[in-house]
Design a protein around this motif. Structure first.
Motif, PDB file in Angstrom:
ATOM      1  N   ASP A 199       2.067  -2.785  -3.790  1.00  0.00           N
ATOM      2  CA  ASP A 199       2.880  -1.576  -3.677  1.00  0.00           C
ATOM      3  C   ASP A 199       2.781  -0.797  -4.989  1.00  0.00           C
ATOM      4  O   ASP A 199       3.032  -1.348  -6.067  1.00  0.00           O
ATOM      5  N   GLN A 255       9.004 -11.043   0.402  1.00  0.00           N
ATOM      6  CA  GLN A 255       7.670 -11.105  -0.210  1.00  0.00           C
ATOM      7  C   GLN A 255       7.243  -9.736  -0.710  1.00  0.00           C
ATOM      8  O   GLN A 255       7.576  -8.718  -0.103  1.00  0.00           O
ATOM      9  N   ALA A 260       7.981 -14.038   6.244  1.00  0.00           N
ATOM     10  CA  ALA A 260       8.404 -12.644   6.064  1.00  0.00           C
ATOM     11  C   ALA A 260       9.913 -12.511   5.917  1.00  0.00           C
ATOM     12  O   ALA A 260      10.409 -11.424   5.607  1.00  0.00           O
ATOM     13  N   VAL A 285       3.789  -8.230   5.588  1.00  0.00           N
ATOM     14  CA  VAL A 285       4.944  -8.807   4.892  1.00  0.00           C
ATOM     15  C   VAL A 285       5.105 -10.305   5.139  1.00  0.00           C
ATOM     16  O   VAL A 285       5.964 -10.937   4.534  1.00  0.00           O
ATOM     17  N   PRO A 337       5.152  -6.634  -0.687  1.00  0.00           N
ATOM     18  CA  PRO A 337       4.342  -6.127   0.424  1.00  0.00           C
ATOM     19  C   PRO A 337       2.866  -5.986   0.056  1.00  0.00           C
ATOM     20  O   PRO A 337       2.537  -5.662  -1.081  1.00  0.00           O
ATOM     21  N   ARG A 352       0.004 -11.116  -3.809  1.00  0.00           N
ATOM     22  CA  ARG A 352       1.274 -11.752  -4.187  1.00  0.00           C
ATOM     23  C   ARG A 352       1.146 -12.585  -5.462  1.00  0.00           C
ATOM     24  O   ARG A 352       2.149 -13.018  -6.029  1.00  0.00           O
ATOM     25  N   ALA A 394       9.475  -3.087   4.350  1.00  0.00           N
ATOM     26  CA  ALA A 394       8.840  -4.162   3.587  1.00  0.00           C
ATOM     27  C   ALA A 394       9.506  -4.338   2.222  1.00  0.00           C
ATOM     28  O   ALA A 394       9.612  -5.454   1.709  1.00  0.00           O
ATOM     29  N   ARG A 395       9.947  -3.250   1.661  1.00  0.00           N
ATOM     30  CA  ARG A 395      10.525  -3.314   0.307  1.00  0.00           C
ATOM     31  C   ARG A 395      11.862  -4.052   0.298  1.00  0.00           C
ATOM     32  O   ARG A 395      12.326  -4.472  -0.764  1.00  0.00           O
TER      33      ARG A 395
END
Lengths: 392, 347
Positions: free
Chosen positions: A388, A241, A46, A16, A243, A357, A236-237
């Motif tokens: 994801d 950023q 992160a 992350v 994930p 990303r 992370a969600r």
């Protein structure tokens, strides 16, 4: 992931945050400070703070202990700290360790880091002339009296055999790997070789280091630090950023494995330890080579990039030089260690994250599935990182 | 050797090289007499009642002797290791300055501290390129400073020479397998030339640069002992008869810890090879070829391919074993090397 059965780690954790120092030839500061700067940068990326961190992972070779990094970063108590051995082979395994800790609930936020003054301090390329009489020392001791003393020379022994077996020249086999890396580095402002592409002719004209390896087959040496933040996919969600999900993670050592000197087994034209990694990653991710959008393959020396492509099944044995020359897979889009920086493979993990990303300087449109590998010629590791939902 | 090395070496200036050392014997008449006889010094001040020690004996009272030294500080070992790692593996004592504040007399018990006083810029001399390291030892008796001893060495990377290998098949085997790394470290309190010898003596020490030594421990000592006796021994598992190399205390094929050895007959082929160009190392003169030799028995060993130009070595070349002695500054080193097999000419 077991060698024999599919594990339950995939999809549990994600990267992350990524953070690095500048990549230079003389950082002008301590290795600890480089580690701390990169860890802080990764946490900021992160959207987390040092107070959130309860785990740290690094390389056995790193000189900055987890506890010291924690002190200097403003972290408190740690419930998980671990180190991985075998030089650059540790890179992806640090993320595996972090993911294991997160998946098991041993830690919530784990930072993986590697920092060194490898160019201005102890240069690996300057070679080895003595070792302590430990089991590790004696393994290298079989080569030292004869003058086989450098990483380039250890790789060259296998590279020669690869060329012989497939009837290739060093120029045709290794040149495309060097040119590809430098083409990508040329547009990467963070790369040491930014704006300095090379041609096949430049490669062929560069001087011999350890035949059949030329200067442009050998990666540069670098001062710098790189850190990666790992936490659970659920957490992370909620972070800023997108994930980079750890869809599969694996370590691998082959039979009769040595560190850089596995000269005494099989035919020396492949990397059996990377085959161990590859089989686990494909099984664990449910993916195949054709599903991979970007490959970040450890490139301290060009020949082992070829052998990795073959071990992972991107092409048949002996066909990797043509595969690279034809750009059939976006490869080392940050410029690799040949072009961006030699950060023991950790900068490659960060590049895979950027691709997912959508922020790479050589962005592959829609990149959703990446393969990253760690050090070659040593017990090693690898990751399949995905956007994801990309493997649902 | 990089210029940044100098900055790292400079950081050791002012750090201790030896702390709270003591002379092994009090100042005494027998050592004074031996010294005067050896140097031919008949000065009456050094004999009889009220005798003093020759001032130039200052260092003699603080030497560690052959059995070693005590009180050496970590900083000095680190400094020498840094230089070793940078290729400055050779050492020569260049000069020594002493100051005498009061005479030493029999019965005086000396104590000393040594500090790393300075490290020079990188210098190139006839011997090679390296750094001058100066240490200063303050010698005291009952806390009173009685003399200082300033000692300078050049720690350097020797100029490269062609490997000085010589065939030794006819020689008695008198080499030794080194027990692991023995950095050519310099110990001022042990091996220093006397203040009267100094530079001429030191400069006369022209030795071949040192080859890296085998790394020997309990698991592989039998191999290097065999090499010393001109036998190439391969381990054989007594459980499953699998031959193995390198030497290990167990069999990868069956896991048995039981083994014996077989002597290789010395025939092999080049399985792969490397030609070393850069960087240069002491005792090796690039370009030179290193082969991965597959023995007729089926195991492989790294070695040098000799008696053939480096650019004529090829995969598949038939080779045969020869034992060579390499004499250098650390003594004789016996190594198994391979030459093209008799009657078969390299392509």
């Amino acid at each position: 992931m077991s060698v024999r059965t599919r594990d339950s780690l995939g999809g549990r954790a994600a990267i992350v945050g990524i953070g690095a120092t500048e990549f230079s030839k003389d950082s002008g500061r301590s290795e600890l400070r480089l580690a701390v700067e990169s860890v802080r940068a990764a946490l900021a990326d992160a959207g987390l703070t040092p107070a959130d961190v309860d785990g740290l992972v690094t390389f056995t070779m790193d000189t900055s202990p987890e506890i010291t990094v924690a002190q200097a970063c403003g972290m408190g108590e740690l419930s998980f700290f671990s180190r991985v051995h075998y030089g650059g082979g540790a890179a992806c395994a640090t993320v595996q360790q972090a993911a294991l800790a997160v998946a098991a609930g041993v830690a919530e936020v784990v930072v993986c880091y590697r920092a060194f003054n490898e160019r201005s301090g102890r240069r690996f390329g300057s070679g080895v002339r003595h070792r302590e009489p430990s089991a590790e020392g004696t393994a290298l001791g079989w080569t030292l009296p004869f003058g086989l003393l450098t990483p380039a020379s250890w790789v060259a022994m296998a590279a020669q055999r690869y060329l012989y077996t497939y009837g290739l020249t060093p120029e045709d086999a290794f040149g495309p790997v060097a040119v590809t890396a430098r083409r990508h580095a040329a547009v990467n402002p963070a790369a040491y070789f930014h704006d300095r592409p090379i041609t096949r002719a430049d490669h062929a004209a560069s001087r011999w280091i350890a035949e059949p390896l030329r200067l442009l087959d050998c990666c540069q040496e670098t001062d710098g630090g790189q850190a990666l933040v790992v936490t659970s996919v659920e957490r992370a969600r909620d972070l800023p950023q997108p994930p980079a999900v750890v869809t599969a993670a694996a370590q691998g050592a082959g039979r009769a494995q040595e560190q850089m000197t596995s000269f005494y087994r099989d035919d020396l034209t492949g990397l059996p330890e990377m085959s161990v990694v590859a089989r686990q990653l494909w099984r664990g991710s449910g993916l195949a080579p054709a599903d991979i959008d970007v490959g970040i393959l450890y490139d301290h020396f060009t020949p082992f990039v070829l052998m990795q492509l073959e071990e992972f099944g991107f092409c048949a044995p002996g066909e990797a030089p043509g595969f690279v020359a034809e750009d059939r897979l976006p490869l080392n889009t940050h410029g690799g260690q040949l072009g961006e920086a030699y950060l023991h493979g950790m900068n490659g993990v960060a590049e895979a994250v950027r691709q997912l990303r959508g922020t790479s300087v050589n962005q592959v449109p829609g990149a959703a599935r990446t393969l990253v590998t760690a050090g070659t010629g040593v017990p090693t590791s690898g990751l399949v990182l995905t956007r994801d939902g990309a493997t649902d | 050797m990089d210029d940044e090395l100098h900055a790292r070496l400079k950081a050791y200036e002012g750090r201790p090289a030896a702390v709270a050392g003591t002379g092994r014997d009090p100042v005494n008449a027998p050592m004074i007499r031996h010294w005067c006889e050896a140097t031919g010094d008949r000065n009456p001040a050094y004999t009889g009642p009220g005798a003093i020690a020759p001032p130039t004996m200052l260092q003699a009272w603080i030497m560690g002797g052959l059995s070693g030294h005590e009180g050496r500080a970590q900083a000095y070992d680190e400094l020498l290791s840094l230089l070793d790692e940078a290729g400055c593996t050779s050492v020569v004592a260049t000069d020594c300055e002493q100051e005498y504040l009061r005479p030493l007399r029999p019965g005086d018990e000396v104590a000393f501290d040594t500090v790393i006083e300075s490290v020079s810029q990188r210098k190139t001399t006839k011997l090679g390129t390296g750094y001058f390291v100066t240490t200063r030892t303050d010698v005291r008796v009952a806390e009173e400073l009685v003399g200082t001893h300033r000692f300078r060495i050049l720690k350097y990377a020797p100029r490269t020479h062609a490997p000085s290998g010589q065939a030794s098949s006819a020689r008695a085997s008198s080499g030794h397998a080194s027990s692991g790394p023995a950095p050519n470290e310099y110990v001022p309190s042990e091996h220093a030339p006397t203040p009267t010898g100094r530079e001429e003596k030191a400069q006369g020490r022209q030795e071949a640069p040192r080859r890296p030594r085998p790394v020997v421990n309990r698991d592989n000592a039998g191999f290097w002992e065999g090499v010393r006796r001109h036998r190439l021994l391969v381990q054989r598992c007594t459980g499953c008869d699998t031959l193995r190399f390198p030497w290990l205390p167990g069999c990868n094929a069956c896991g048995s810890p039981e083994w014996d050895t077989v002597e290789a007959d010395g025939e092999g082929t080049v399985f792969s090879y490397v030609v070393m160009h850069h960087p240069p190392f002491p005792a090796f003169s690039p370009p030179y070829a290193i082969g991965l030799i597959e023995l007729a028995e089926g195991v492989r060993i790294i070695s040098n391919v000799v008696d053939v130009p480096y650019d004529k070595v090829r995969i598949g070349m038939p080779v045969e074993l020869e034992f060579r002695s390499y004499d250098d500054e650390d003594g004789e080193l016996v190594l198994p090397v391979f030459r093209p097999r008799a009657g078969e000419v390299a392509a």
